[in-house]
Structures are given as C-alpha cells and as structure tokens.
Design an enzyme around this catalytic site. Structure first.
Site, PDB file in Angstrom:
ATOM      1  N   ARG A  55       0.823  -1.213   0.000  1.00 12.18           N
ATOM      2  CA  ARG A  55       0.000   0.000   0.000  1.00 12.18           C
ATOM      3  C   ARG A  55       0.854   1.258   0.000  1.00 12.18           C
ATOM      4  NH1 ARG A  55      -2.907   2.264   4.383  1.00 12.18           N
ATOM      5  NH2 ARG A  55      -2.639   0.365   5.617  1.00 12.18           N
ATOM      6  N   ASP A 180      -7.405  22.141  -7.448  1.00  8.34           N
ATOM      7  CA  ASP A 180      -7.599  21.104  -8.463  1.00  8.34           C
ATOM      8  C   ASP A 180      -6.950  21.630  -9.740  1.00  8.34           C
ATOM      9  OD1 ASP A 180      -8.464  19.353 -10.466  1.00  8.34           O
ATOM     10  OD2 ASP A 180     -10.377  18.971  -9.477  1.00  8.34           O
ATOM     11  N   LYS A 205      -7.113  11.954 -16.638  1.00  5.17           N
ATOM     12  CA  LYS A 205      -7.285  12.836 -17.786  1.00  5.17           C
ATOM     13  C   LYS A 205      -6.013  12.878 -18.642  1.00  5.17           C
ATOM     14  CE  LYS A 205     -11.399  14.139 -16.162  1.00  5.17           C
ATOM     15  NZ  LYS A 205     -11.521  13.496 -14.839  1.00  5.17           N
TER      16      LYS A 205
END
Length: 392
Positions: A55, A180, A205
């Site tokens: 992790r 963002d 994206k």
C-alpha cells in the site's frame, strides 16, 4: 530544464529503471526483509520512497510520485485510485468536525456533492464563494476556516481564479490552500510557485491520456506533505502498479499531445465564435475571455477542453445537436485522444454563491487528436440539426 525535456527525464532515476528505459511494473502486497533490523528501518521510513508494504508503494509508484513532484514542484506526492479520491483524500487530511471550508462555486460537481453530503455529515461546514472573488475572500474567513479549495479554470464554465491573491490571504490566516490543477496538467501551471499548498491531478485525464485508467494524485509543499502523506496512508488510499506504469508512459508524450489539443481547440473555439447561434465561447486562452489576463500571467498554455453557450435552444434542439456526431462522442471525463461532447441546460442550479449570466444551453467540448477539419465538419452538421429541430 525545458518542461518538454523534464517530461522525458522525470521519474527515470537509475534506481527505478535499472538497465531499461522505463521503470518495470513491480506488483507487490508483501515486502520481504532479510533481517529484523531492515524491517524495523523500513517501518520508520514513512516519509521516504522505501518499500515497506504494497500500500505504501513499489518502485513503480515511487517513480510516478517523483515525476509528479519534479513537474509540479511539490515536496511529496500521494497516489489515489481516481481524481475524486484525491480530492476527498486531500480535504479529509486537513479538515475535521467543526471546521469551515471555503469552496469555489464553479467547482467540479462531484466535489460539490462531497461537500454537501459527506463533509456535512462529518460536521464540516462549507461556504461557496464566487470564483472571481480574488483577495476579497478575506471577508468570508471565519475563526474555524481551515481550507480554501480552488479550481482554475472552473469546471464547465472556465472562470479564472486569482490564485496568488487568494493564497496570499490564506497564508495570512494560516489556512491550507488546495487547487484542483487537472485542467493545466502538471506542466501548464506551476501551483506551488503561485502559493498553493496542495495540488490535485485527476491523472485519469491528460496524464494517462488514453481514457483507460482511473488514477489521482495529490502533491504538497514541504510544510503540508507529512500530514497529507500520513492521512492518505491511514485512509487506505493506493493505486495499482500497472496504473502507475501507464501514467508514467502517458507523461512522456504529454507535451506533444497538449500542443495538438491546444492548437485544434483554439481553431474550433475561433470558428464557434463566428457562429450566429453562439452567445459566447468560454476558453481562457481567447482574448475575449474575462479571465484572459490571469490566464496569460499564470498559465503557459491551454488544452483541448472548453465550453460555449448557445443564445437559445430547447432540450430537443440540444439533443439534436449532440446526437448523431461522427467524431465527437457523448461521455464524461476528458483528456484522452478522442473528442467528447456534453451539454448542460441549467447552470444556475449548480451554483449558490455566484450568478450565471447566460440563459442558453452550455455545451462542453474536449477537442481530441482527430484532424480539426473533420471536427469542424462534425460541428457544422450539428448546427444544421440544431436549426432544423427549431422548426419542428
């Protein structure tokens, strides 16, 4: 170093690549150690890129994290399974019950839903603010304000925020700023140079660039990286090695892809600005955009995503416009090689702190890598369908 060169070199240290050009895909849950001393030492290296447990990451993840830091200028980077997870992970790292959040009114709709549902249930108050408020945001700060969240350009509507002015106010009050930065990708805006504390990328994206991976990143400056890192780890956020590898591969072509996206999008935006049916084109790189001066100051280029507003149009007309396209596909997300189209009929319903000045439908386009003449022909045919639907 030029940003195009940095995209090629970032995250490609010899310790990650070995004898190959690209870092290998290292998949692991358990990391094994030869001695108890090594295990104990790895446990203590929480702030470093040292394998400890799957992790925390492997060399594949570390290479991507290092690349994002090199490109955006952060001190550390956390990986998430998608962009929305990066948003929630970053917000929850710096907010707790009783805190107050200032959220830009033009924000990505899922982020608004997070504030109005999940954060509200946690006892976190959200106040939405006008995206063009600038330094006047000082008037909205409360004693318990802990975070100011920015998104520039705004989702769907593309308002430009005065990032340095807002960050300067935030620093005066010891408030964390989160941006963002997905629209700019890691190379069109340098958030930490503008004063931002935490920068988020929906790597889904432009970083990945091929519409086939969900991935998010949040990088932070030196002051806020330890808290972001620890909270993200405690909440269990992680990403697969395969997705990290795909994102690294996407980074290498990001600059050349963006150049073509930008060039074609500006051609389409200028063409749309001449159409009689169009009220306005919402593209910050156009001189007619209200935030163009801020865009020129803070950004080094644009991409393929923008919107335009029609003067009028029924739902039937909008459906006729976006249906039957040859190259523009209907679908959410953006940043891949393909062109996309979506439509919104009533923007004011998505706002609570600022007014939307237009009454006509809004259409958002992502201009892909197809030849721009084919895209213009597709849009011309869409306007024909739109006008024909008006007479029915």
């Amino acid at each position: 170093m030029h940003k195009n060169t940095k995209l090629i070199d970032a995250g490609r240290a010899k310790k990650y690549t070995g004898y190959a050009v690209n870092p290998p895909v290292v998949r692991a849950s358990t990391i094994v150690f030869d001695t108890f001393s090594e295990l104990k030492q790895a446990t203590l290296q929480r702030g470093n890129r040292v394998p400890f447990y799957g992790r925390r990451g492997t060399d594949t993840h570390f290479a991507l994290q290092e690349a994002i830091c090199e490109l955006e200028g952060g001190a550390g980077c956390a990986l998430y399974p998608c962009g929305a997870a990066a948003v929630s992970g970053a917000l929850l790292a710096f907010l707790q019950s009783g805190d107050h959040l200032l959220m830009v009114d033009s924000v990505y709709e899922p982020t608004r839903a997070l504030c109005d549902k999940l954060l509200k249930g946690f006892g976190i108050e959200t106040t939405y603010y006008d995206p063009q408020i600038g330094s006047a945001i000082a008037g909205l700060i409360k004693a318990n304000t802990k975070v100011i969240f920015l998104e520039s350009p705004g989702s769907l509507t593309f308002e430009m925020q005065d990032i340095p002015a807002i960050c300067a106010v935030a620093k005066q009050h010891n408030i964390v700023t989160i941006l963002d930065n997905t629209w700019a990708s890691p190379i069109l805006c340098q958030p930490f140079a503008l004063g931002v504390d935490v920068s988020i990328q929906a790597a889904t994206k432009y970083i990945v660039g091929h519409s086939d991976v969900m991935l998010g990143t949040a990088s932070a400056n030196e002051k806020h990286w330890p808290k972001l890192r620890e909270h993200s780890y405690l909440m269990g956020y992680c990403a697969s090695a395969d997705d990290a590898y795909t994102a690294l591969r996407g980074l290498r072509t990001l600059a050349v892809r963006l150049q073509q996206h930008e060039q074609s999008a500006l051609t389409v935006a200028s063409w749309l600005g001449q159409r009689a049916e169009v009220e306005t084109v919402l593209h910050p790189a156009l001189p007619t955009h209200p935030g163009h001066a801020i865009f020129q100051r803070d950004f080094s280029g644009s991409n393929g995503l923008f919107s335009f507003v029609l003067k009028q149009g029924s739902q039937q007309q909008v459906a006729a416009f976006i249906e039957g396209m040859s190259h523009f596909k209907m679908g959410f997300s953006w940043g891949g090689y393909e062109s996309l189209i979506t439509a919104t009929m009533q923007l004011q319903k998505l706002r609570t702190a600022s007014s939307w000045p237009y009454r006509g439908p809004l259409i958002r386009l992502h201009i892909g890598l197809e030849h721009v003449d084919d895209l213009l022909a597709d849009l011309a045919a869409a306007f024909e369908r739109f006008n024909q639907a008006a007479s029915k």
